[in-house]
Design a protein around this motif. Sequence first.
Motif, PDB file in Angstrom:
ATOM      1  N   GLY A   1      -8.978  -2.870  -7.171  1.00  0.00           N
ATOM      2  CA  GLY A   1      -8.213  -1.625  -7.015  1.00  0.00           C
ATOM      3  C   GLY A   1      -8.381  -1.135  -5.583  1.00  0.00           C
ATOM      4  O   GLY A   1      -8.783  -1.906  -4.703  1.00  0.00           O
ATOM      5  N   ASP A   2      -8.101   0.152  -5.320  1.00  0.00           N
ATOM      6  CA  ASP A   2      -8.257   0.712  -3.966  1.00  0.00           C
ATOM      7  C   ASP A   2      -9.705   1.130  -3.772  1.00  0.00           C
ATOM      8  O   ASP A   2     -10.268   1.855  -4.597  1.00  0.00           O
ATOM      9  CB  ASP A   2      -7.363   1.951  -3.793  1.00  0.00           C
ATOM     10  N   THR A   3     -10.295   0.723  -2.657  1.00  0.00           N
ATOM     11  CA  THR A   3     -11.699   1.072  -2.423  1.00  0.00           C
ATOM     12  C   THR A   3     -12.086   0.839  -0.972  1.00  0.00           C
ATOM     13  O   THR A   3     -11.447   0.045  -0.276  1.00  0.00           O
ATOM     14  CB  THR A   3     -12.629   0.234  -3.328  1.00  0.00           C
TER      15      THR A   3
ATOM     16  N   MET B   1      -0.177   7.617  -7.343  1.00  0.00           N
ATOM     17  CA  MET B   1       1.171   7.284  -7.829  1.00  0.00           C
ATOM     18  C   MET B   1       1.513   5.812  -7.651  1.00  0.00           C
ATOM     19  O   MET B   1       2.174   5.210  -8.512  1.00  0.00           O
ATOM     20  CB  MET B   1       2.201   8.173  -7.105  1.00  0.00           C
ATOM     21  N   ASP B   2       1.043   5.205  -6.531  1.00  0.00           N
ATOM     22  CA  ASP B   2       1.422   3.798  -6.298  1.00  0.00           C
ATOM     23  C   ASP B   2       0.713   2.845  -7.269  1.00  0.00           C
ATOM     24  O   ASP B   2       0.957   1.645  -7.251  1.00  0.00           O
ATOM     25  CB  ASP B   2       1.194   3.380  -4.832  1.00  0.00           C
ATOM     26  N   HIS B   3      -0.161   3.411  -8.145  1.00  0.00           N
ATOM     27  CA  HIS B   3      -0.853   2.566  -9.135  1.00  0.00           C
ATOM     28  C   HIS B   3      -0.522   2.936 -10.584  1.00  0.00           C
ATOM     29  O   HIS B   3      -0.848   2.189 -11.497  1.00  0.00           O
ATOM     30  CB  HIS B   3      -2.366   2.623  -8.912  1.00  0.00           C
ATOM     31  N   ILE B   4       0.092   4.126 -10.779  1.00  0.00           N
ATOM     32  CA  ILE B   4       0.412   4.513 -12.173  1.00  0.00           C
ATOM     33  C   ILE B   4       1.870   4.935 -12.379  1.00  0.00           C
ATOM     34  O   ILE B   4       2.272   5.230 -13.504  1.00  0.00           O
ATOM     35  CB  ILE B   4      -0.494   5.660 -12.709  1.00  0.00           C
TER      36      ILE B   4
ATOM     37  N   SER C   1      -6.792   1.371 -12.182  1.00  0.00           N
ATOM     38  CA  SER C   1      -7.950   1.559 -11.298  1.00  0.00           C
ATOM     39  C   SER C   1      -8.148   3.012 -10.893  1.00  0.00           C
ATOM     40  O   SER C   1      -9.271   3.468 -10.740  1.00  0.00           O
ATOM     41  CB  SER C   1      -7.809   0.693 -10.046  1.00  0.00           C
ATOM     42  N   HIS C   2      -7.061   3.754 -10.678  1.00  0.00           N
ATOM     43  CA  HIS C   2      -7.160   5.168 -10.290  1.00  0.00           C
ATOM     44  C   HIS C   2      -5.787   5.816 -10.408  1.00  0.00           C
ATOM     45  O   HIS C   2      -4.805   5.134 -10.692  1.00  0.00           O
ATOM     46  CB  HIS C   2      -7.738   5.312  -8.875  1.00  0.00           C
ATOM     47  N   GLY C   3      -5.765   7.134 -10.199  1.00  0.00           N
ATOM     48  CA  GLY C   3      -4.561   7.888 -10.552  1.00  0.00           C
ATOM     49  C   GLY C   3      -3.508   8.026  -9.468  1.00  0.00           C
ATOM     50  O   GLY C   3      -2.551   8.778  -9.656  1.00  0.00           O
TER      51      GLY C   3
ATOM     52  N   ILE D   1      -4.302  -8.134  -1.687  1.00  0.00           N
ATOM     53  CA  ILE D   1      -3.142  -7.319  -2.054  1.00  0.00           C
ATOM     54  C   ILE D   1      -3.212  -5.995  -1.283  1.00  0.00           C
ATOM     55  O   ILE D   1      -4.157  -5.753  -0.545  1.00  0.00           O
ATOM     56  CB  ILE D   1      -3.096  -7.025  -3.580  1.00  0.00           C
ATOM     57  N   HIS D   2      -2.204  -5.116  -1.530  1.00  0.00           N
ATOM     58  CA  HIS D   2      -2.230  -3.755  -1.011  1.00  0.00           C
ATOM     59  C   HIS D   2      -2.224  -3.729   0.520  1.00  0.00           C
ATOM     60  O   HIS D   2      -2.867  -2.880   1.141  1.00  0.00           O
ATOM     61  CB  HIS D   2      -3.459  -3.022  -1.575  1.00  0.00           C
ATOM     62  N   LEU D   3      -1.529  -4.685   1.162  1.00  0.00           N
ATOM     63  CA  LEU D   3      -1.377  -4.628   2.617  1.00  0.00           C
ATOM     64  C   LEU D   3      -0.435  -3.472   2.939  1.00  0.00           C
ATOM     65  O   LEU D   3       0.523  -3.239   2.197  1.00  0.00           O
ATOM     66  CB  LEU D   3      -0.754  -5.937   3.142  1.00  0.00           C
TER      67      LEU D   3
ATOM     68  N   ALA E   1       0.826  -1.216   0.000  1.00  0.00           N
ATOM     69  CA  ALA E   1       0.000   0.000   0.000  1.00  0.00           C
ATOM     70  C   ALA E   1       0.852   1.254   0.000  1.00  0.00           C
ATOM     71  O   ALA E   1       1.836   1.347   0.729  1.00  0.00           O
ATOM     72  CB  ALA E   1      -0.906   0.002   1.225  1.00  0.00           C
ATOM     73  N   GLY E   2       0.480   2.215  -0.833  1.00  0.00           N
ATOM     74  CA  GLY E   2       1.154   3.510  -0.854  1.00  0.00           C
ATOM     75  C   GLY E   2       2.482   3.487  -1.590  1.00  0.00           C
ATOM     76  O   GLY E   2       3.016   4.533  -1.922  1.00  0.00           O
ATOM     77  N   GLU E   3       3.047   2.289  -1.830  1.00  0.00           N
ATOM     78  CA  GLU E   3       4.359   2.223  -2.481  1.00  0.00           C
ATOM     79  C   GLU E   3       4.230   1.820  -3.945  1.00  0.00           C
ATOM     80  O   GLU E   3       4.545   2.592  -4.828  1.00  0.00           O
ATOM     81  CB  GLU E   3       5.267   1.257  -1.713  1.00  0.00           C
TER      82      GLU E   3
END
Length: 303
Positions: free
Chosen positions: A192-194, A65-68, A61-63, A252-254, A28-30
């Motif tokens: 994604g993140d939600t 930084m840790d996803h794009i 999934s969204h904009g 995912i995304h722990l 998460a966040g990275e």
Amino acid sequence: MLPKPPPRGPRTGFIYEPPYRIQGESVAGEHTVIQVPELGLNFDMGNCPRWALAAGVTAISHGHMDHIGGLPYYLSQRNFQGMGVGTVVCPPSLVIPLRDMMKSWIALERQRTPFELVGLAPGEEWELKPDVFLRPFETSHTVPSQGYCVVEKRKKLKPEFHGLSQEQLKTLRSGGTQITDIHEHIHVAYTGDTQLCPALMHPDVSTAKVVITECTFFAADERKRAGAGKHLHVEDLRTLLSTWESDCVVAIHLSRRSNIQLAREELDRIPEGRKVHILMDGPRNSVRYEQQVHNAESRETES
Ligand SMILES: [Zn+2]
Ligand SMILES: [Zn+2]
């Protein structure tokens, strides 16, 4: 005394759920980047490890930084290595900002990286391969966001025509009768993140064979943090697991703070928690995979 070498990064997580491999890296966040090689598809591109280049389509999934963060590198490297033009499927509101981002890279690199951008809204569909479609669903995060399901549409003969000969069916078809129905099979859903929201209980997610879900927080005192960042807490996952039919849920995304041991313990306390695999839980996933290899080998010796 010699200085210590730098710490090693996390190994790529890997889960085999026939017929799909789910591989990726996610903190998460990275960064978060997940690939299903059998579909030629990545979900998100927080960074771009070498293996991520192999899939020609990336659904964003969204904009955040840790996803794009790895997108320009992904598009540029695919071009540089002669792997073909990368396609990015994203929420419609990201099309212009992503195009602008790639325009800035032209000035920096002094070359024009080819790419394909597809804005796709919840409910719309985009053909990934014959009869298989990407279909976004609405999620709820701190910025515009969406998840995706991968749906296969199979034609099936309507029950009233069962038992008819090929010749009879041909006559019906040429007379304009619709003899088939379309049946949908959801192969994979990616959240994604939600935070917890109704779309996560929709059949597009609840009937998916494999659900790849974020679950950022596990500690009891992190519920508030989950709410503030609009993320899922294991308590939310407990609610969702009771509605999901999937036998293979990939968490995912722990957050870096939730250690895998605590996450395992929390999941083991939920009856449905046994179907959850933590993508970055290398040791447990290796044991599962070795067991799969062993089973396959014994089947081969038997036959
Ligand atoms: Zn994130
Ligand atoms: Zn986010």
